[in-house]
Write a protein that holds these residues in place. Structure first.
Motif, PDB file in Angstrom:
ATOM      1  N   ALA A  16       0.832  -1.203   0.000  1.00  0.00           N
ATOM      2  CA  ALA A  16       0.000   0.000   0.000  1.00  0.00           C
ATOM      3  C   ALA A  16       0.866   1.253   0.000  1.00  0.00           C
ATOM      4  N   ASN A  17       1.949   1.253   0.784  1.00  0.00           N
ATOM      5  CA  ASN A  17       2.827   2.418   0.818  1.00  0.00           C
ATOM      6  C   ASN A  17       3.501   2.636  -0.522  1.00  0.00           C
ATOM      7  N   ALA A  18       3.944   1.569  -1.180  1.00  0.00           N
ATOM      8  CA  ALA A  18       4.585   1.701  -2.487  1.00  0.00           C
ATOM      9  C   ALA A  18       3.588   2.252  -3.507  1.00  0.00           C
ATOM     10  N   ALA A  19       2.350   1.777  -3.447  1.00  0.00           N
ATOM     11  CA  ALA A  19       1.338   2.231  -4.392  1.00  0.00           C
ATOM     12  C   ALA A  19       0.960   3.684  -4.127  1.00  0.00           C
ATOM     13  N   ALA A  20       1.104   4.145  -2.874  1.00  0.00           N
ATOM     14  CA  ALA A  20       0.727   5.500  -2.520  1.00  0.00           C
ATOM     15  C   ALA A  20       1.769   6.523  -2.968  1.00  0.00           C
ATOM     16  N   ALA A  21       2.959   6.077  -3.342  1.00  0.00           N
ATOM     17  CA  ALA A  21       3.999   7.004  -3.781  1.00  0.00           C
ATOM     18  C   ALA A  21       3.513   7.762  -5.017  1.00  0.00           C
ATOM     19  N   THR A  22       3.911   9.013  -5.087  1.00  0.00           N
ATOM     20  CA  THR A  22       3.560   9.851  -6.226  1.00  0.00           C
ATOM     21  C   THR A  22       4.851  10.267  -6.924  1.00  0.00           C
ATOM     22  N   PRO A  23       4.757  10.768  -8.147  1.00  0.00           N
ATOM     23  CA  PRO A  23       5.974  11.270  -8.798  1.00  0.00           C
ATOM     24  C   PRO A  23       6.687  12.316  -7.938  1.00  0.00           C
ATOM     25  N   SER A  25       6.592  12.646  -4.612  1.00  0.00           N
ATOM     26  CA  SER A  25       7.218  12.055  -3.420  1.00  0.00           C
ATOM     27  C   SER A  25       8.488  11.300  -3.783  1.00  0.00           C
ATOM     28  N   VAL A  26       8.514  10.682  -4.953  1.00  0.00           N
ATOM     29  CA  VAL A  26       9.731  10.005  -5.404  1.00  0.00           C
ATOM     30  C   VAL A  26      10.847  11.026  -5.606  1.00  0.00           C
ATOM     31  N   ALA A  27      10.530  12.153  -6.212  1.00  0.00           N
ATOM     32  CA  ALA A  27      11.529  13.206  -6.411  1.00  0.00           C
ATOM     33  C   ALA A  27      12.022  13.734  -5.063  1.00  0.00           C
ATOM     34  N   ARG A  28      11.106  13.979  -4.124  1.00  0.00           N
ATOM     35  CA  ARG A  28      11.507  14.473  -2.800  1.00  0.00           C
ATOM     36  C   ARG A  28      12.399  13.459  -2.088  1.00  0.00           C
ATOM     37  N   ASP A 115      21.316  25.224  -1.054  1.00  0.00           N
ATOM     38  CA  ASP A 115      20.502  25.817   0.003  1.00  0.00           C
ATOM     39  C   ASP A 115      19.130  25.177   0.105  1.00  0.00           C
ATOM     40  N   SER A 116      18.538  24.835  -1.033  1.00  0.00           N
ATOM     41  CA  SER A 116      17.227  24.183  -1.005  1.00  0.00           C
ATOM     42  C   SER A 116      16.926  23.528  -2.345  1.00  0.00           C
ATOM     43  N   ARG A 117      16.117  22.475  -2.259  1.00  0.00           N
ATOM     44  CA  ARG A 117      15.547  21.833  -3.443  1.00  0.00           C
ATOM     45  C   ARG A 117      14.063  21.726  -3.159  1.00  0.00           C
ATOM     46  N   THR A 118      13.269  22.352  -4.006  1.00  0.00           N
ATOM     47  CA  THR A 118      11.830  22.368  -3.795  1.00  0.00           C
ATOM     48  C   THR A 118      11.134  21.726  -4.982  1.00  0.00           C
ATOM     49  N   VAL A 119      10.315  20.725  -4.699  1.00  0.00           N
ATOM     50  CA  VAL A 119       9.496  20.110  -5.736  1.00  0.00           C
ATOM     51  C   VAL A 119       8.248  20.969  -5.871  1.00  0.00           C
ATOM     52  N   LEU A 120       8.044  21.508  -7.058  1.00  0.00           N
ATOM     53  CA  LEU A 120       6.943  22.438  -7.293  1.00  0.00           C
ATOM     54  C   LEU A 120       5.666  21.754  -7.755  1.00  0.00           C
ATOM     55  N   GLY A 121       5.806  20.588  -8.405  1.00  0.00           N
ATOM     56  CA  GLY A 121       4.637  19.877  -8.887  1.00  0.00           C
ATOM     57  C   GLY A 121       5.001  18.958 -10.026  1.00  0.00           C
ATOM     58  N   ALA A 122       3.984  18.346 -10.603  1.00  0.00           N
ATOM     59  CA  ALA A 122       4.210  17.410 -11.696  1.00  0.00           C
ATOM     60  C   ALA A 122       3.141  17.581 -12.764  1.00  0.00           C
ATOM     61  N   VAL A 123       3.548  17.297 -13.982  1.00  0.00           N
ATOM     62  CA  VAL A 123       2.644  17.275 -15.118  1.00  0.00           C
ATOM     63  C   VAL A 123       2.649  15.839 -15.623  1.00  0.00           C
ATOM     64  N   THR A 124       1.472  15.257 -15.753  1.00  0.00           N
ATOM     65  CA  THR A 124       1.408  13.867 -16.194  1.00  0.00           C
ATOM     66  C   THR A 124       1.155  13.781 -17.690  1.00  0.00           C
ATOM     67  N   GLU A 125       1.667  12.716 -18.250  1.00  0.00           N
ATOM     68  CA  GLU A 125       1.428  12.393 -19.654  1.00  0.00           C
ATOM     69  C   GLU A 125       0.861  10.984 -19.661  1.00  0.00           C
ATOM     70  N   GLY A 126      -0.432  10.889 -19.703  1.00  0.00           N
ATOM     71  CA  GLY A 126      -1.081   9.591 -19.583  1.00  0.00           C
ATOM     72  C   GLY A 126      -1.005   9.105 -18.140  1.00  0.00           C
TER      73      GLY A 126
END
Length: 170
Positions: A16-23, A25-28, A115-126
């Motif tokens: 369930a935790n693996a399936a809950a990962a998002t693009p 969260s993987v980047a973070r 100093d920082s790395r910020t994930v701003l969001g994701a755009v999906t393709e399919g």
């Protein structure tokens, strides 16, 4: 065995935790692993095909004369690396060794810091590909730098989001 239900529950929770990962969260998680200098964990976020492709990109090293080969291997994989040791590594360990050498050399630049790395969001393709947008802020001595980056992630056949090589690395 009395422990069997707990083992099954733990396995199901892991799925369930693996399936809950998002693009995102993987980047973070990847950025956090790099920040902690856990390059083995960082390499683990990449798709196996991407790791094999990366190794293939550096295949030219094998074509070099022996002296040049040793020099390039040390530059890309660290002072103590040898062509024979590097060749024996798994694709994941190969990439982790590369990350350690290349990102480790950034520490040698005095006054340099991320100093920082910020994930701003994701755009999906399919349903199976996403592009994660992030912003990195760094300082080198008194100079402030900011860079936007797009990371490609793809869903594996097991349903996990994994990082792919960027177009810059192909």
């Amino acid at each position: 065995c009395a422990m069997r239900p707990f083992v099954v529950l733990a396995l199901l929770m892991g799925v369930a935790n693996a399936a809950a990962a998002t693009p995102e969260s993987v980047a973070r998680d990847y950025f956090a692993a790099v920040q902690k200098r856990d390059f083995k964990a960082a390499a683990g976020y990449y798709a196996p095909a991407a790791l094999a492709q990366f190794r293939e990109l550096l295949g030219f090293i094998d074509e070099l004369p022996e002296a040049a080969q040793k020099q390039v291997v040390r530059a890309l994989f660290g002072r103590n690396a040898t062509p024979r040791r590097v060749a024996a590594l798994s694709d994941e360990a190969y990439f982790a060794a590369y990350l350690a050498a290349v990102l480790g050399s950034v520490d040698l630049v005095r006054g340099a810091s991320v100093d920082s790395r910020t994930v701003l969001g994701a755009v999906t393709e399919g349903d199976a590909v996403a592009y994660v947008v992030s912003r990195t802020k760094a300082t080198i001595r008194d100079i402030k730098l900011e860079q936007m980056e797009v990371m490609t992630v793809a869903k594996s056949p097991q349903g996990e989001w994994r990082i792919m090589l960027s177009g810059k690395m192909k």
